[in-house]
Design an enzyme around this catalytic site. Structure first.
Site, PDB file in Angstrom:
ATOM      1  N   GLY A  12      -5.967   2.307  11.044  1.00 31.64           N
ATOM      2  CA  GLY A  12      -4.670   1.717  11.369  1.00 31.64           C
ATOM      3  C   GLY A  12      -4.045   2.142  12.525  1.00 31.64           C
ATOM      4  O   GLY A  12      -4.138   3.326  13.068  1.00 31.64           O
ATOM      5  N   ASN A  21       0.794  -1.139   0.122  1.00 33.67           N
ATOM      6  CA  ASN A  21       0.110   0.104  -0.148  1.00 33.67           C
ATOM      7  C   ASN A  21       1.006   1.234  -0.131  1.00 33.67           C
ATOM      8  O   ASN A  21       0.714   2.330   0.876  1.00 33.67           O
ATOM      9  CB  ASN A  21      -0.834   0.061   1.057  1.00 33.67           C
ATOM     10  CG  ASN A  21      -0.190  -0.092   2.490  1.00 33.67           C
ATOM     11  OD1 ASN A  21       0.753  -0.837   2.429  1.00 33.67           O
ATOM     12  ND2 ASN A  21      -0.924   0.393   3.696  1.00 33.67           N
ATOM     13  N   ASP A  42       0.151  -5.999  12.676  1.00 37.07           N
ATOM     14  CA  ASP A  42      -0.460  -5.243  11.504  1.00 37.07           C
ATOM     15  C   ASP A  42       0.013  -3.807  11.597  1.00 37.07           C
ATOM     16  O   ASP A  42      -0.991  -2.831  11.605  1.00 37.07           O
ATOM     17  CB  ASP A  42      -1.889  -5.370  11.519  1.00 37.07           C
ATOM     18  CG  ASP A  42      -2.639  -4.972  10.256  1.00 37.07           C
ATOM     19  OD1 ASP A  42      -2.196  -5.246   9.265  1.00 37.07           O
ATOM     20  OD2 ASP A  42      -3.896  -4.640  10.390  1.00 37.07           O
TER      21      ASP A  42
END
Length: 417
Positions: free
Chosen positions: A325, A96, A306
């Site tokens: 996030g 990303n 993550d």
């Protein structure tokens, strides 16, 4: 690199020295001797640390660095330093970026930026062009350039036929396909878990059904096509049941869970702190219990941070406008060490992810390459901004109590403590 590590408790189920307190001699980057007590006639540098424990080097399968395109969030150089200080000798970096890592040139750029670091960098290529879920990206070329798996990070493959083709095509070169578990037609514009707290707080919810429907679809496709499928960051109790049943039926499927989904519930939303806005969203205590059991039973193969740095302009805003996030490399061990058995946690950070993503591994044994994480599992502290090495500070664990301290790593003939 020559070192003598004194009095280290070895946590490595693949090693004959598992659960033993030993001295470890490292010469030219390889473990040359392990024994109860070793002398140091060549006057090598000695490492002596409080309550020192040592394991195979940890591998995180889902890490985001901003570079290229979002360097204000995180650079590859600083991201790898952060990973090393957090105990990770290897990280898989999501695609990303801007532009998206969907071709061999992008993969080669990212891989080259990670050379000469203590922490090894393994790029994940985008599964579809520009992660638009319309056309497959150049999977074979990217794998030849160093991509270890393929994923549209945090974006579901909406076109079922496209995922079918991806699973079929990837078998030609034994590639691992990742499919993010969210059905957007159900999730819509949900911000948080659809449950009591979303109603109380007036925040639009995403039901657990959105995750579970997508997993059900993907497992049916895998049953039809064959191949290797990895479902990243599951978050619900039913997701665990679905994957358990699929494994029982012989499907080649694995899954991971993010550290925060093993610790924090959607009760964290009460202060509208945008650091709690993650994808998948924080769920309920019942989900946490099921996820922890899934880890202990081996249904969930991998634990990941993550890690997703988000700059202040996109995080310190109204909850509905904030990007999803949280960073997580620095906090993973301290957050999980008191909720997951240590040996299980280490396995989910070492053997399992390395086997599934096909990266090199080494046991803690004589004549093996020194790829090690050093830590103290009994160090209690509060996690604050001072504990953050990342450029972005968007941690969901800020001001949470931690149990476990990482000293650093020995990897790639480098010592970072």
């Amino acid at each position: 690199m020559n070192l003598l590590i004194k009095s280290a408790t070895i946590i490595d189920p693949t090693s004959p020295f598992h659960n033993k307190n030993q001295d470890i001699l490292i010469e030219n980057g390889k473990i040359s001797k392990i024994s109860n007590s070793l002398d140091n006639p060549k006057n090598y540098k000695e490492i002596k640390l409080d309550n020192l424990h040592i394991s195979q080097g940890w591998f995180d399968t889902s890490v985001c660095f901003g570079e290229p395109g979002f360097e204000e969030r995180e650079t590859i150089e600083n991201g790898l330093k952060t990973a090393a200080k957090s105990g990770f000798t290897a990280v898989a970096v999501n695609p990303n970026t801007y532009p998206v890592a969907d071709n061999k040139s992008a993969i080669e750029f990212i891989k080259n930026k990670g050379t000469n670091s203590a922490t090894s960098l393994y790029p994940i290529g985008s599964l579809t062009k520009k992660t638009k879920s319309e056309d497959l990206a150049e999977l074979f070329d990217m794998q030849n350039s160093g991509a270890i798996a393929f994923s549209d990070y945090n974006k579901p493959i909406e076109n079922a036929n496209l995922l079918k083709i991806a699973l079929q095509y990837a078998q030609n070169f034994d590639a691992l396909v990742l499919s993010f578990p969210q059905d957007n037609s159900i999730a819509q514009n949900g911000l948080v878990n659809e449950h009591i707290n979303s109603t109380k707080l007036g925040l639009k919810g995403t039901p657990a059904l959105a995750e579970e429907l997508q997993i059900t679809r993907d497992l049916y496709l895998l049953e039809y096509t064959g191949g290797k499928l990895h479902i990243p960051t599951i978050s619900t109790a039913k997701s665990v049941k679905l994957i358990k049943e699929a494994k029982k039926n012989g499907l080649n499927v694995s899954c991971s869970v993010a550290a925060h989904h093993l610790v924090l519930t959607d009760d964290e939303l009460v202060n509208f702190d945008s650091n709690t806005k993650v994808l998948p969203p924080l769920r309920t205590l019942n989900d946490i219990k099921a996820l922890r059991k899934g880890v202990k039973d081996g249904v969930i193969d991998i634990i990941t941070s993550d890690h997703n740095p988000i700059d202040i302009e996109h995080k310190k805003v109204e909850y509905s406008s904030a990007k999803y996030g949280t960073i997580g490399l620095e906090s993973l061990f301290g957050a999980l060490n008191n909720v997951i058995p240590l040996e299980t946690l280490i396995t989910c950070l070492t053997t399992n992810p390395k086997n599934r993503f096909g990266i090199e591994k080494s046991s803690i044994n004589e004549n093996e390459i020194a790829n090690l994480t050093l830590f103290n599992p009994e160090f209690k502290y509060k996690f604050t901004v001072n504990n953050i090495c990342s450029i972005s500070k968007n941690s969901i664990f800020l001001n949470k109590n931690m149990n476990g301290k990482v000293y650093g790593i020995i990897s790639n003939k480098k010592v970072l403590l």
